[in-house]
Design a protein around this motif. Structure first.
Motif, PDB file in Angstrom:
ATOM      1  N   GLY A 173       0.808  -1.208   0.000  1.00 37.29           N
ATOM      2  CA  GLY A 173       0.000   0.000   0.000  1.00 37.29           C
ATOM      3  C   GLY A 173       0.846   1.264   0.000  1.00 37.29           C
ATOM      4  N   VAL A 174       0.260   2.318  -0.523  1.00 36.43           N
ATOM      5  CA  VAL A 174       0.993   3.576  -0.668  1.00 36.43           C
ATOM      6  C   VAL A 174       1.428   4.125   0.680  1.00 36.43           C
ATOM      7  CG1 VAL A 174      -1.134   4.967  -0.623  1.00 36.43           C
ATOM      8  CG2 VAL A 174       0.916   5.848  -1.772  1.00 36.43           C
ATOM      9  N   GLN A 175       0.699   3.807   1.745  1.00 36.14           N
ATOM     10  CA  GLN A 175       1.081   4.313   3.066  1.00 36.14           C
ATOM     11  C   GLN A 175       2.410   3.743   3.529  1.00 36.14           C
ATOM     12  OE1 GLN A 175      -1.786   2.707   2.411  1.00 36.14           O
ATOM     13  NE2 GLN A 175      -3.456   4.161   2.722  1.00 36.14           N
ATOM     14  N   TYR A 176       2.742   2.526   3.078  1.00 37.77           N
ATOM     15  CA  TYR A 176       3.997   1.888   3.470  1.00 37.77           C
ATOM     16  C   TYR A 176       5.110   2.089   2.442  1.00 37.77           C
ATOM     17  CZ  TYR A 176       1.133  -0.363   6.999  1.00 37.77           C
ATOM     18  OH  TYR A 176       0.302  -0.589   8.056  1.00 37.77           O
ATOM     19  N   ALA A 177       4.732   2.396   1.215  1.00 38.86           N
ATOM     20  CA  ALA A 177       5.739   2.559   0.155  1.00 38.86           C
ATOM     21  C   ALA A 177       6.142   4.015  -0.053  1.00 38.86           C
ATOM     22  CB  ALA A 177       5.200   1.991  -1.158  1.00 38.86           C
ATOM     23  N   SER A 178       5.457   4.937   0.620  1.00 40.96           N
ATOM     24  CA  SER A 178       5.723   6.354   0.401  1.00 40.96           C
ATOM     25  C   SER A 178       7.149   6.727   0.807  1.00 40.96           C
ATOM     26  CB  SER A 178       4.731   7.200   1.209  1.00 40.96           C
ATOM     27  OG  SER A 178       4.971   7.047   2.597  1.00 40.96           O
ATOM     28  N   VAL A 179       7.625   7.829   0.259  1.00 40.65           N
ATOM     29  CA  VAL A 179       8.976   8.301   0.547  1.00 40.65           C
ATOM     30  C   VAL A 179       9.154   8.546   2.041  1.00 40.65           C
ATOM     31  CG1 VAL A 179      10.594  10.218   0.216  1.00 40.65           C
ATOM     32  CG2 VAL A 179       9.300   9.327  -1.738  1.00 40.65           C
ATOM     33  N   GLU A 180       8.158   9.193   2.675  1.00 42.50           N
ATOM     34  CA  GLU A 180       8.281   9.528   4.103  1.00 42.50           C
ATOM     35  C   GLU A 180       8.411   8.277   4.965  1.00 42.50           C
ATOM     36  OE1 GLU A 180       5.804  12.699   2.069  1.00 42.50           O
ATOM     37  OE2 GLU A 180       5.917  10.510   2.068  1.00 42.50           O
ATOM     38  N   TYR A 181       7.608   7.264   4.655  1.00 43.90           N
ATOM     39  CA  TYR A 181       7.642   6.053   5.483  1.00 43.90           C
ATOM     40  C   TYR A 181       8.935   5.267   5.266  1.00 43.90           C
ATOM     41  CZ  TYR A 181       5.595   2.288   8.247  1.00 43.90           C
ATOM     42  OH  TYR A 181       5.341   1.357   9.237  1.00 43.90           O
ATOM     43  N   VAL A 182       9.332   5.133   4.027  1.00 41.51           N
ATOM     44  CA  VAL A 182      10.567   4.399   3.720  1.00 41.51           C
ATOM     45  C   VAL A 182      11.774   5.094   4.336  1.00 41.51           C
ATOM     46  CG1 VAL A 182      12.133   3.736   1.847  1.00 41.51           C
ATOM     47  CG2 VAL A 182       9.679   3.281   1.650  1.00 41.51           C
ATOM     48  N   GLU A 183      11.799   6.416   4.295  1.00 41.73           N
ATOM     49  CA  GLU A 183      12.913   7.149   4.900  1.00 41.73           C
ATOM     50  C   GLU A 183      12.952   6.930   6.416  1.00 41.73           C
ATOM     51  OE1 GLU A 183      12.516  11.207   3.719  1.00 41.73           O
ATOM     52  OE2 GLU A 183      13.573  10.910   1.805  1.00 41.73           O
ATOM     53  N   GLU A 184      11.778   6.858   7.043  1.00 36.62           N
ATOM     54  CA  GLU A 184      11.731   6.590   8.486  1.00 36.62           C
ATOM     55  C   GLU A 184      12.306   5.204   8.783  1.00 36.62           C
ATOM     56  OE1 GLU A 184      10.578   8.021  12.378  1.00 36.62           O
ATOM     57  OE2 GLU A 184      10.434   9.025  10.426  1.00 36.62           O
ATOM     58  N   LEU A 185      11.958   4.229   7.942  1.00 37.79           N
ATOM     59  CA  LEU A 185      12.473   2.873   8.132  1.00 37.79           C
ATOM     60  C   LEU A 185      13.986   2.810   7.930  1.00 37.79           C
ATOM     61  CD1 LEU A 185       9.736   0.734   6.302  1.00 37.79           C
ATOM     62  CD2 LEU A 185      10.122   0.882   8.765  1.00 37.79           C
ATOM     63  N   THR A 186      14.451   3.316   6.817  1.00 36.40           N
ATOM     64  CA  THR A 186      15.884   3.219   6.514  1.00 36.40           C
ATOM     65  C   THR A 186      16.713   4.043   7.504  1.00 36.40           C
ATOM     66  OG1 THR A 186      15.650   5.009   4.886  1.00 36.40           O
ATOM     67  CG2 THR A 186      15.508   2.740   4.071  1.00 36.40           C
ATOM     68  N   GLY A 187      16.133   5.149   7.990  1.00 35.05           N
ATOM     69  CA  GLY A 187      16.849   5.966   8.955  1.00 35.05           C
ATOM     70  C   GLY A 187      17.076   5.256  10.282  1.00 35.05           C
ATOM     71  N   HIS A 188      16.246   4.239  10.573  1.00 38.57           N
ATOM     72  CA  HIS A 188      16.411   3.460  11.808  1.00 38.57           C
ATOM     73  C   HIS A 188      16.985   2.070  11.532  1.00 38.57           C
ATOM     74  CE1 HIS A 188      13.648   6.545  13.405  1.00 38.57           C
ATOM     75  NE2 HIS A 188      14.197   6.274  14.567  1.00 38.57           N
ATOM     76  N   GLY A 189      17.470   1.863  10.326  1.00 39.92           N
ATOM     77  CA  GLY A 189      18.170   0.620  10.025  1.00 39.92           C
ATOM     78  C   GLY A 189      17.287  -0.583   9.765  1.00 39.92           C
ATOM     79  N   PHE A 190      16.019  -0.374   9.392  1.00 39.34           N
ATOM     80  CA  PHE A 190      15.131  -1.493   9.091  1.00 39.34           C
ATOM     81  C   PHE A 190      15.429  -2.061   7.706  1.00 39.34           C
ATOM     82  CE2 PHE A 190      12.705   0.566  12.399  1.00 39.34           C
ATOM     83  CZ  PHE A 190      12.022  -0.462  13.018  1.00 39.34           C
ATOM     84  N   GLU A 191      15.190  -3.349   7.546  1.00 44.84           N
ATOM     85  CA  GLU A 191      15.108  -3.967   6.226  1.00 44.84           C
ATOM     86  C   GLU A 191      13.631  -3.996   5.836  1.00 44.84           C
ATOM     87  OE1 GLU A 191      17.271  -7.607   5.620  1.00 44.84           O
ATOM     88  OE2 GLU A 191      18.530  -7.208   7.362  1.00 44.84           O
ATOM     89  N   ILE A 192      13.347  -3.707   4.572  1.00 49.84           N
ATOM     90  CA  ILE A 192      11.957  -3.553   4.128  1.00 49.84           C
ATOM     91  C   ILE A 192      11.510  -4.784   3.367  1.00 49.84           C
ATOM     92  CG2 ILE A 192      10.357  -2.142   2.802  1.00 49.84           C
ATOM     93  CD1 ILE A 192      12.277   0.206   3.214  1.00 49.84           C
ATOM     94  N   SER A 193      10.376  -5.325   3.778  1.00 51.63           N
ATOM     95  CA  SER A 193       9.795  -6.512   3.156  1.00 51.63           C
ATOM     96  C   SER A 193       8.329  -6.231   2.859  1.00 51.63           C
ATOM     97  CB  SER A 193       9.922  -7.715   4.103  1.00 51.63           C
ATOM     98  OG  SER A 193       9.184  -8.826   3.628  1.00 51.63           O
ATOM     99  N   MET A 194       7.861  -6.694   1.707  1.00 54.21           N
ATOM    100  CA  MET A 194       6.465  -6.470   1.335  1.00 54.21           C
ATOM    101  C   MET A 194       5.848  -7.743   0.767  1.00 54.21           C
ATOM    102  SD  MET A 194       6.412  -2.687  -0.427  1.00 54.21           S
ATOM    103  CE  MET A 194       6.691  -1.207   0.555  1.00 54.21           C
ATOM    104  N   ALA A 195       4.579  -7.963   1.107  1.00 56.50           N
ATOM    105  CA  ALA A 195       3.821  -9.050   0.514  1.00 56.50           C
ATOM    106  C   ALA A 195       3.489  -8.704  -0.933  1.00 56.50           C
ATOM    107  CB  ALA A 195       2.535  -9.290   1.301  1.00 56.50           C
TER     108      ALA A 195
END
Length: 282
Positions: A173-195
């Motif tokens: 969903g766009v709420q999880y793929a948006s630039v703001e959300y992805v930047e929050e994840l990568t800024g805290h060292g998360f790995e991103i996984s999507m169904a």
């Protein structure tokens, strides 16, 4: 002098009548109940089921309501796209398929659902630790946007203070793929996984959690306003689901109790199987 037709000059925009809003919310509520009971029904079967239940409705309206509520992902066809997944942002592969989850903060699961109120719906974004099933972050809003999911994520980060390498799993969903959300994840060292799009089975634990939430809280409480949801929902999530609700996968312990047992495990050097045996026998 402006040249306007008589109809345009006297036109007054009309807001939705409260009774019409309530009637549409009633129908949407029935649709979700059908989709929960029959998760592979598409909009045509849902339409027929509604008619069997005495609700006269056009299949086009059912399609619209299911699309707006992201219920089309439940139909039999595996690759149906939902509205929120039609965006320009990057997609990420599913990193947790077939993975053995063996500790806290290994995988966080995220998703959004809606909650019925008298004249419409509000939205809940939630994050679960996949190992303990504990709700570690959540947010409620009248808007289905990135700010909703960000609030839930920031709550989870503040609660857990995780190191880098946590896998964050969600839909596309766009709420999880948006630039703001992805930047929050990568800024805290998360790995991103999507169904994969339209495949709820790749986030089945969240589907199960939302079903529990609906049947054990939402459908029983008959929320009328947004304030009702804000007042009641945190108690269910933290005081009931996390604190009291038993999970067979956790040795019939609540998520909070299971995490407390993990502290015992760490202190005594017990493997997980011993932990589950201890939790069943105690």
């Amino acid at each position: 002098m402006m040249k306007l037709t008589r109809s345009s000059f006297y036109y007054k925009p009309r807001g939705k009548d409260p009774e019409q809003m309530k009637a549409e919310a009633d129908v949407r509520d029935k649709i979700e109940a059908i989709c929960l009971e029959f998760p592979r029904y598409g909009y045509r079967r849902v339409t027929h089921q509604l008619k069997h239940e005495g609700c006269q409705i056009n299949h086009k309206k059912v399609l619209r309501l299911m699309r707006e509520s992201d219920l089309l992902c439940r139909v039999k066809r595996k690759w149906v796209k939902t509205t929120d997944s039609r965006h320009r942002f990057p997609r990420y592969p599913n990193l947790i398929k077939g993975m053995t989850i063996s500790h806290l903060n290994q995988v966080w699961l995220s998703d959004i659902t809606y909650i019925r109120i008298k004249t419409g719906f509000v939205y809940l974004a939630a994050i679960l630790d996949a190992y303990s099933r504990r709700v570690i972050g959540y947010a409620v809003s009248t808007g289905l946007d990135t700010e909703l999911t960000l609030k839930a994520l920031r709550m989870a980060i503040a609660e857990r203070q995780p190191g880098s390498g946590v896998i964050h799993h969600s839909d596309q969903g766009v709420q999880y793929a948006s630039v703001e959300y992805v930047e929050e994840l990568t800024g805290h060292g998360f790995e991103i996984s999507m169904a994969r799009t339209g495949n709820p089975y790749e986030n089945a634990m969240m589907e199960s959690f939302f079903k529990t939430l609906k049947y054990e809280e939402v459908y029983l409480c008959d929320y009328e306003t947004f304030d009702d949801v804000i007042a009641r929902l945190p108690y269910f999530l933290e005081g009931v689901y996390n604190q009291k609700r038993l999970h067979s996968a956790l040795g019939y312990r609540s998520p909070n109790d299971f995490e407390e047992l993990l502290l015992i495990q760490e202190g005594n050097g017990l493997p997980r199987q011993a932990l589950l045996t201890l939790s069943v026998q105690s």
